[in-house]
Design an enzyme around this catalytic site. Structure first.
Site, PDB file in Angstrom:
ATOM      1  N   LYS A   9       6.501 -37.011   4.594  1.00 31.19           N
ATOM      2  CA  LYS A   9       6.165 -37.070   6.190  1.00 31.19           C
ATOM      3  C   LYS A   9       7.042 -36.064   6.821  1.00 31.19           C
ATOM      4  O   LYS A   9       7.783 -35.341   6.192  1.00 31.19           O
ATOM      5  CB  LYS A   9       6.984 -38.371   6.339  1.00 31.19           C
ATOM      6  CG  LYS A   9       6.301 -39.724   5.471  1.00 31.19           C
ATOM      7  CD  LYS A   9       6.988 -41.103   5.883  1.00 31.19           C
ATOM      8  CE  LYS A   9       6.180 -42.185   5.389  1.00 31.19           C
ATOM      9  NZ  LYS A   9       6.890 -43.346   5.923  1.00 31.19           N
ATOM     10  N   TYR A  49      -2.380 -46.927   7.500  1.00 36.10           N
ATOM     11  CA  TYR A  49      -1.477 -47.944   7.895  1.00 36.10           C
ATOM     12  C   TYR A  49      -2.165 -49.256   8.503  1.00 36.10           C
ATOM     13  O   TYR A  49      -1.526 -49.817   9.566  1.00 36.10           O
ATOM     14  CB  TYR A  49      -0.364 -47.383   8.723  1.00 36.10           C
ATOM     15  CG  TYR A  49       0.664 -46.562   8.140  1.00 36.10           C
ATOM     16  CD1 TYR A  49       1.084 -46.973   6.682  1.00 36.10           C
ATOM     17  CD2 TYR A  49       1.212 -45.352   8.713  1.00 36.10           C
ATOM     18  CE1 TYR A  49       2.073 -46.088   5.940  1.00 36.10           C
ATOM     19  CE2 TYR A  49       2.121 -44.478   7.835  1.00 36.10           C
ATOM     20  CZ  TYR A  49       2.584 -44.987   6.678  1.00 36.10           C
ATOM     21  OH  TYR A  49       3.597 -44.282   5.907  1.00 36.10           O
ATOM     22  N   ASN A 112      11.543 -42.134   6.987  1.00 33.89           N
ATOM     23  CA  ASN A 112      12.126 -42.177   5.591  1.00 33.89           C
ATOM     24  C   ASN A 112      11.448 -41.427   4.755  1.00 33.89           C
ATOM     25  O   ASN A 112      11.287 -41.857   3.342  1.00 33.89           O
ATOM     26  CB  ASN A 112      12.051 -43.864   5.211  1.00 33.89           C
ATOM     27  CG  ASN A 112      10.332 -44.236   5.226  1.00 33.89           C
ATOM     28  OD1 ASN A 112       9.329 -43.450   5.573  1.00 33.89           O
ATOM     29  ND2 ASN A 112      10.182 -45.308   5.111  1.00 33.89           N
ATOM     30  N   HIS A 115       5.898 -41.319   1.859  1.00 34.70           N
ATOM     31  CA  HIS A 115       5.045 -42.438   1.648  1.00 34.70           C
ATOM     32  C   HIS A 115       4.785 -42.161   0.186  1.00 34.70           C
ATOM     33  O   HIS A 115       4.505 -41.272  -0.388  1.00 34.70           O
ATOM     34  CB  HIS A 115       3.947 -42.140   2.367  1.00 34.70           C
ATOM     35  CG  HIS A 115       2.747 -43.129   1.872  1.00 34.70           C
ATOM     36  ND1 HIS A 115       2.711 -44.408   2.077  1.00 34.70           N
ATOM     37  CD2 HIS A 115       1.645 -42.974   1.049  1.00 34.70           C
ATOM     38  CE1 HIS A 115       1.552 -45.131   1.553  1.00 34.70           C
ATOM     39  NE2 HIS A 115       1.031 -44.137   0.959  1.00 34.70           N
ATOM     40  N   GLU A 126      -6.056 -44.222  -1.803  1.00 37.32           N
ATOM     41  CA  GLU A 126      -5.297 -43.149  -1.088  1.00 37.32           C
ATOM     42  C   GLU A 126      -5.676 -41.651  -1.438  1.00 37.32           C
ATOM     43  O   GLU A 126      -5.639 -40.632  -0.702  1.00 37.32           O
ATOM     44  CB  GLU A 126      -3.712 -43.570  -1.008  1.00 37.32           C
ATOM     45  CG  GLU A 126      -3.691 -44.919  -0.361  1.00 37.32           C
ATOM     46  CD  GLU A 126      -2.251 -45.139  -0.387  1.00 37.32           C
ATOM     47  OE1 GLU A 126      -1.337 -44.668  -0.643  1.00 37.32           O
ATOM     48  OE2 GLU A 126      -1.901 -46.194   0.511  1.00 37.32           O
TER      49      GLU A 126
HETATM   50  N1  UDP Z   1       8.050 -48.768   9.099  1.00 38.27           N
HETATM   51  C1  UDP Z   1       8.897 -48.845  10.154  1.00 38.27           C
HETATM   52  N2  UDP Z   1       9.351 -50.274  10.503  1.00 38.27           N
HETATM   53  C2  UDP Z   1       9.117 -51.117   9.821  1.00 38.27           C
HETATM   54  C3  UDP Z   1       8.404 -51.034   8.754  1.00 38.27           C
HETATM   55  C4  UDP Z   1       7.656 -50.024   8.346  1.00 38.27           C
HETATM   56  O1  UDP Z   1       9.033 -47.931  10.857  1.00 38.27           O
HETATM   57  O2  UDP Z   1       9.697 -52.270   9.999  1.00 38.27           O
HETATM   58  C5  UDP Z   1       7.123 -47.460   8.694  1.00 38.27           C
HETATM   59  C6  UDP Z   1       7.970 -46.884   7.706  1.00 38.27           C
HETATM   60  O3  UDP Z   1       7.883 -45.266   7.987  1.00 38.27           O
HETATM   61  C7  UDP Z   1       7.398 -47.114   6.488  1.00 38.27           C
HETATM   62  C8  UDP Z   1       5.920 -47.081   7.023  1.00 38.27           C
HETATM   63  O4  UDP Z   1       5.819 -47.841   8.278  1.00 38.27           O
HETATM   64  O5  UDP Z   1       7.527 -46.153   5.355  1.00 38.27           O
HETATM   65  C9  UDP Z   1       4.741 -48.141   6.087  1.00 38.27           C
HETATM   66  O6  UDP Z   1       5.579 -49.374   5.958  1.00 38.27           O
HETATM   67  P1  UDP Z   1       5.315 -49.935   4.608  1.00 38.27           P
HETATM   68  O7  UDP Z   1       5.709 -51.527   4.665  1.00 38.27           O
HETATM   69  O8  UDP Z   1       3.983 -49.903   3.916  1.00 38.27           O
HETATM   70  O9  UDP Z   1       6.364 -49.589   3.772  1.00 38.27           O
HETATM   71  P2  UDP Z   1       6.602 -48.223   2.379  1.00 38.27           P
HETATM   72  O10 UDP Z   1       5.530 -48.720   1.571  1.00 38.27           O
HETATM   73  O11 UDP Z   1       6.322 -47.244   3.108  1.00 38.27           O
HETATM   74  O12 UDP Z   1       7.979 -48.640   1.854  1.00 38.27           O
HETATM   75 MG    MG Z   2       3.548 -48.985   1.983  1.00 35.82          MG
END
Ligand code: UDP
Ligand code: MG
Length: 155
Positions: A9, A49, A112, A115, A126
């Site tokens: 990212k 997303y 973070n 992805h 994806e």
């Molecule tokens: N995210 C965020 N706040 C939240 C949950 C998600 O900013 O409360 C962002 C974060 O960058 C995350 C992305 O949205 O990586 C996608 O969320 P997901 O729940 O799919 O988490 P991941 O699979 O990336 O762990």
């Molecule tokens: Mg995810």
């Protein structure tokens, strides 16, 4: 073998962590079968997303994910989807285990670093979303016999 999608990212790109992140996947024994920079836009982010579009933080996530190009990686290996998710760590980097990418390199829930696809079904969707025809390369690294036993390598 499975192929999974990773995005480095803008948080990882801006902080100069592209090499660090790619190096972890290479050292683990995953094969890079696709790799490129891509500038994301609202259309692809709303698709990628879709499960988060209605959340209050989505505008902030969209701003963050479009701040710079991302690095798109397609990584191949036995159980690659689960292995890469484990290496990625929990969504909130402050809670992610040490030893994971987020746990070692991040301090944020949103910013973070990476992805990673969360299931084989989503990985297939994806990889097709981020890579076009001719951008995934099927080759067999000569190191494979040192990474897997023959039965594993054939799976
Ligand atoms: N995210 C965020 N706040 C939240 C949950 C998600 O900013 O409360 C962002 C974060 O960058 C995350 C992305 O949205 O990586 C996608 O969320 P997901 O729940 O799919 O988490 P991941 O699979 O990336 O762990
Ligand atoms: Mg995810």
């Amino acid at each position: 073998m499975e192929t999974t999608l990773v995005l480095i990212k803008p948080s990882g790109v801006q902080r100069g962590l592209i090499g660090e992140v790619i190096s972890r996947f290479e050292r683990k024994g995953l094969t890079i079968v696709g790799m490129k920079l891509r500038q994301l836009d609202s259309r692809i982010l709303r698709e990628h997303y879709a499960h988060l579009v209605d959340r209050p933080f989505f505008p902030s996530l969209e701003r963050s994910m479009t701040a710079t190009p991302v690095v798109c990686l397609a990584l191949r290996g036995v159980d690659a989807v689960g292995v890469v998710r484990q290496m990625t760590g929990a969504t909130n980097s402050r809670l992610a285990q040490p030893g994971t990418i987020r746990g070692d390199l991040g301090m944020s829930g949103q910013e973070n670093i990476v992805h990673a696809s969360d299931s084989p079904e989503n990985a297939a969707i994806e990889v097709a979303r981020f890579f076009g025809d001719g951008e995934i390369f099927d080759y067999t690294p000569c190191t494979l016999p040192a990474i897997y036993d023959p039965e594993e390598a054939a799976s």
